[in-house]
Enzyme design. Structure first.
Site, PDB file in Angstrom:
ATOM      1  N   LYS A 169      17.518 -48.267 -73.055  1.00 30.89           N
ATOM      2  CA  LYS A 169      16.372 -48.798 -73.793  1.00 30.89           C
ATOM      3  C   LYS A 169      16.808 -49.889 -74.770  1.00 30.89           C
ATOM      4  CE  LYS A 169      12.801 -47.641 -73.012  1.00 30.89           C
ATOM      5  NZ  LYS A 169      11.954 -48.125 -71.869  1.00 30.89           N
ATOM      6  N   VAL A 199       7.209 -38.328 -76.700  1.00 31.25           N
ATOM      7  CA  VAL A 199       5.764 -38.387 -76.474  1.00 31.25           C
ATOM      8  C   VAL A 199       5.297 -37.102 -75.785  1.00 31.25           C
ATOM      9  CG1 VAL A 199       3.904 -39.720 -75.429  1.00 31.25           C
ATOM     10  CG2 VAL A 199       5.992 -40.893 -76.177  1.00 31.25           C
TER      11      VAL A 199
HETATM   12  P1  NDP Z   1       7.348 -41.666 -66.486  1.00 27.12           P
HETATM   13  O1  NDP Z   1       8.574 -41.222 -65.763  1.00 27.12           O
HETATM   14  O2  NDP Z   1       6.133 -40.869 -66.331  1.00 27.12           O
HETATM   15  O3  NDP Z   1       7.020 -43.164 -66.089  1.00 27.12           O
HETATM   16  C1  NDP Z   1       8.019 -44.093 -65.773  1.00 27.12           C
HETATM   17  C2  NDP Z   1       7.446 -45.149 -64.841  1.00 27.12           C
HETATM   18  O4  NDP Z   1       8.494 -46.079 -64.489  1.00 27.12           O
HETATM   19  C3  NDP Z   1       6.957 -44.544 -63.509  1.00 27.12           C
HETATM   20  O5  NDP Z   1       5.877 -45.280 -63.034  1.00 27.12           O
HETATM   21  C4  NDP Z   1       8.169 -44.735 -62.597  1.00 27.12           C
HETATM   22  O6  NDP Z   1       7.877 -44.717 -61.229  1.00 27.12           O
HETATM   23  C5  NDP Z   1       8.613 -46.122 -63.056  1.00 27.12           C
HETATM   24  N1  NDP Z   1       9.996 -46.387 -62.667  1.00 27.12           N
HETATM   25  C6  NDP Z   1      11.108 -45.742 -63.066  1.00 27.12           C
HETATM   26  N2  NDP Z   1      12.196 -46.254 -62.460  1.00 27.12           N
HETATM   27  C7  NDP Z   1      11.750 -47.247 -61.645  1.00 27.12           C
HETATM   28  C8  NDP Z   1      12.385 -48.145 -60.736  1.00 27.12           C
HETATM   29  N3  NDP Z   1      13.706 -48.139 -60.560  1.00 27.12           N
HETATM   30  N4  NDP Z   1      11.611 -49.022 -60.060  1.00 27.12           N
HETATM   31  C9  NDP Z   1      10.261 -49.043 -60.225  1.00 27.12           C
HETATM   32  N5  NDP Z   1       9.609 -48.227 -61.089  1.00 27.12           N
HETATM   33  C10 NDP Z   1      10.345 -47.340 -61.766  1.00 27.12           C
HETATM   34  O7  NDP Z   1       7.790 -41.786 -68.004  1.00 27.12           O
HETATM   35  P2  NDP Z   1       6.974 -42.075 -69.338  1.00 27.12           P
HETATM   36  O8  NDP Z   1       5.564 -42.370 -69.070  1.00 27.12           O
HETATM   37  O9  NDP Z   1       7.330 -41.001 -70.267  1.00 27.12           O
HETATM   38  O10 NDP Z   1       7.728 -43.395 -69.823  1.00 27.12           O
HETATM   39  C11 NDP Z   1       7.136 -44.682 -69.730  1.00 27.12           C
HETATM   40  C12 NDP Z   1       7.906 -45.626 -70.612  1.00 27.12           C
HETATM   41  O11 NDP Z   1       7.902 -45.152 -71.952  1.00 27.12           O
HETATM   42  C13 NDP Z   1       9.389 -45.794 -70.232  1.00 27.12           C
HETATM   43  O12 NDP Z   1       9.741 -47.142 -70.456  1.00 27.12           O
HETATM   44  C14 NDP Z   1      10.107 -44.881 -71.238  1.00 27.12           C
HETATM   45  O13 NDP Z   1      11.433 -45.293 -71.473  1.00 27.12           O
HETATM   46  C15 NDP Z   1       9.229 -45.097 -72.469  1.00 27.12           C
HETATM   47  N6  NDP Z   1       9.303 -44.043 -73.469  1.00 27.12           N
HETATM   48  C16 NDP Z   1       8.918 -42.760 -73.157  1.00 27.12           C
HETATM   49  C17 NDP Z   1       8.965 -41.768 -74.112  1.00 27.12           C
HETATM   50  C18 NDP Z   1       8.523 -40.366 -73.836  1.00 27.12           C
HETATM   51  O14 NDP Z   1       8.808 -39.476 -74.666  1.00 27.12           O
HETATM   52  N7  NDP Z   1       7.826 -40.094 -72.747  1.00 27.12           N
HETATM   53  C19 NDP Z   1       9.469 -42.061 -75.475  1.00 27.12           C
HETATM   54  C20 NDP Z   1       9.820 -43.440 -75.689  1.00 27.12           C
HETATM   55  C21 NDP Z   1       9.730 -44.382 -74.720  1.00 27.12           C
HETATM   56  P3  NDP Z   1       7.853 -43.309 -60.420  1.00 27.12           P
HETATM   57  O15 NDP Z   1       6.727 -42.509 -60.987  1.00 27.12           O
HETATM   58  O16 NDP Z   1       7.665 -43.696 -59.020  1.00 27.12           O
HETATM   59  O17 NDP Z   1       9.191 -42.663 -60.695  1.00 27.12           O
END
Ligand code: NDP
Length: 342
Positions: A169, A199
């Site tokens: 990140k 989150v």
């Molecule tokens: P999720 O895993 O639910 O969502 C992640 C998303 O990124 C999914 O759509 C996933 O696709 C996609 N993704 C991951 N790797 C790839 C790849 N190599 N190519 C294409 N798409 C990819 O996680 P969150 O909703 O929790 O997280 C969303 C964002 O928020 C991220 O950037 C995370 O770092 C950030 N974040 C989250 C926190 C939390 O506590 N949840 C806290 C702080 C930041 P697929 O579903 O197909 O895997």
């Protein structure tokens, strides 16, 4: 005019899409497969304001080219949420660091190539992980704020998945600010980073409540499924409700004051003990089924480590975040209902 959101099927992103559609934006989302795209379209009732594109792997630097080639002139707002957030991985570089970093570099370069004049605002879903120093988390004399940066280097963060995620990140967010600095005259967009802590909160759609949830909600899910004699896992961190994180993404591009800012989205600090207290107080069905621990000894009652000061972010965003009770009550009741226990 459209909003493009990468990783639209993610836990946080689905709530963002929900808010965008409620505010009548035209939304173009990306997902890794046609099946995931179709599922999301169906969940949103095939809303005509939502369309989906397939971006199979953000590790590829040209992953977003086809999207911006096709829609570039119509996209005014870009929300880049896609990034791997998982600790159960085999290779830190391949599974975390490279997709996070290349995802940011790739999408910004695609904007530069195909939508330099049309994209006005980019909101990057970074993380508090990009800001804090894990080694100082238990130091009560330390304060993290909007100026803080995780000191990890590419090499130093490869000791375990948590450090690798935090590094991923940091490098991704750093790359975004650097890109803007180097391309100030080549692109029109302004950048805002959203830096949430852990989150929690309900899934947008109940169909997504499965035995294993997304990484952050799995912390709560795990507590609900402990036995009374189990040890409460160690955890000290910030918490925020997913609905507030989603709202912050919209406010981030709707206001001018947020331009160039890193916004820490955190209500307060907590430990697993605080969450267990909320579960035991709020859910008679869990009484005697999960541990009790030492009630009222968590971080919501005592200062247990470093302070997180996000006064500036809260002021810029201008809305009140949900408290731990509301967040955990809504997370847990959705899980318990799906298991037929409520
Ligand atoms: P999720 O895993 O639910 O969502 C992640 C998303 O990124 C999914 O759509 C996933 O696709 C996609 N993704 C991951 N790797 C790839 C790849 N190599 N190519 C294409 N798409 C990819 O996680 P969150 O909703 O929790 O997280 C969303 C964002 O928020 C991220 O950037 C995370 O770092 C950030 N974040 C989250 C926190 C939390 O506590 N949840 C806290 C702080 C930041 P697929 O579903 O197909 O895997």
């Amino acid at each position: 005019m459209s909003v493009f959101i990468s990783g639209a099927n993610g836990f946080i992103a689905q709530h963002i899409v929900d808010l965008l559609l409620k505010e009548d934006y035209k939304v173009i989302g990306s997902a890794r497969s046609q099946e995931k795209a179709d599922d999301l379209m169906k969940a949103f009732g095939n809303n005509p304001n939502l369309s989906m594109e397939i971006v199979p792997d953000i590790s590829k630097l040209d992953a977003f080219d086809s999207v911006f080639q096709k829609y570039g002139k119509d996209i005014k707002i870009v929300l880049h949420t896609a990034s791997p957030f998982c600790f159960d991985i085999a290779d830190y570089e391949r599974d975390l660091l490279i997709p996070a970093l290349n995802g940011v570099k790739g999408i910004l370069n695609s904007i530069k190539k195909y939508a330099a004049d049309s994209v006005e605002r980019v909101v990057l879903t970074s993380s508090f992980a990009a800001m804090f120093d894990i080694s100082k988390e238990s130091d009560k004399s330390v304060t993290f704020n909007e100026e803080s940066w995780n000191p990890a280097t590419w090499e130093s963060c490869q000791i375990d998945a948590v450090n690798a995620y935090c590094g991923s990140k940091k490098f991704a967010e750093e790359a975004a600010w650097k890109f803007l600095e180097e391309n100030r005259n080549a692109v029109k967009f302004q950048l805002t980073a959203i830096n949430p802590v852990y989150v929690f909160g309900p899934q947008t759609f109940e169909k997504d409540v499965k035995r294993h949830l997304n990484t952050s909600c799995e912390f709560v899910n795990n507590l609900i499924h402990l036995s009374p004699e189990d040890k409460i896992p160690e955890f000290y961190g910030g918490y925020i409700d997913v609905r507030d994180v989603a709202k912050a993404h919209l406010v981030a591009f709707q206001k001018n004051e947020t331009i160039g800012q890193r916004l820490i989205i955190s209500e307060a600090r907590c430990t697993m003990q605080d969450i267990v207290d909320v579960l035991n107080d709020g859910f008679p069905v869990l009484k005697g089924k999960i541990p009790v621990g030492k009630p009222k000894t968590g971080a919501t009652h005592n200062t247990l480590g470093a302070t997180l000061d996000n006064t500036k972010s809260k002021k810029l965003l201008g809305f009140k975040f949900r408290n731990l009770k509301e967040t955990i009550d809504d997370t847990a009741s959705q899980i318990l209902k799906s298991e037929g226990k409520l």
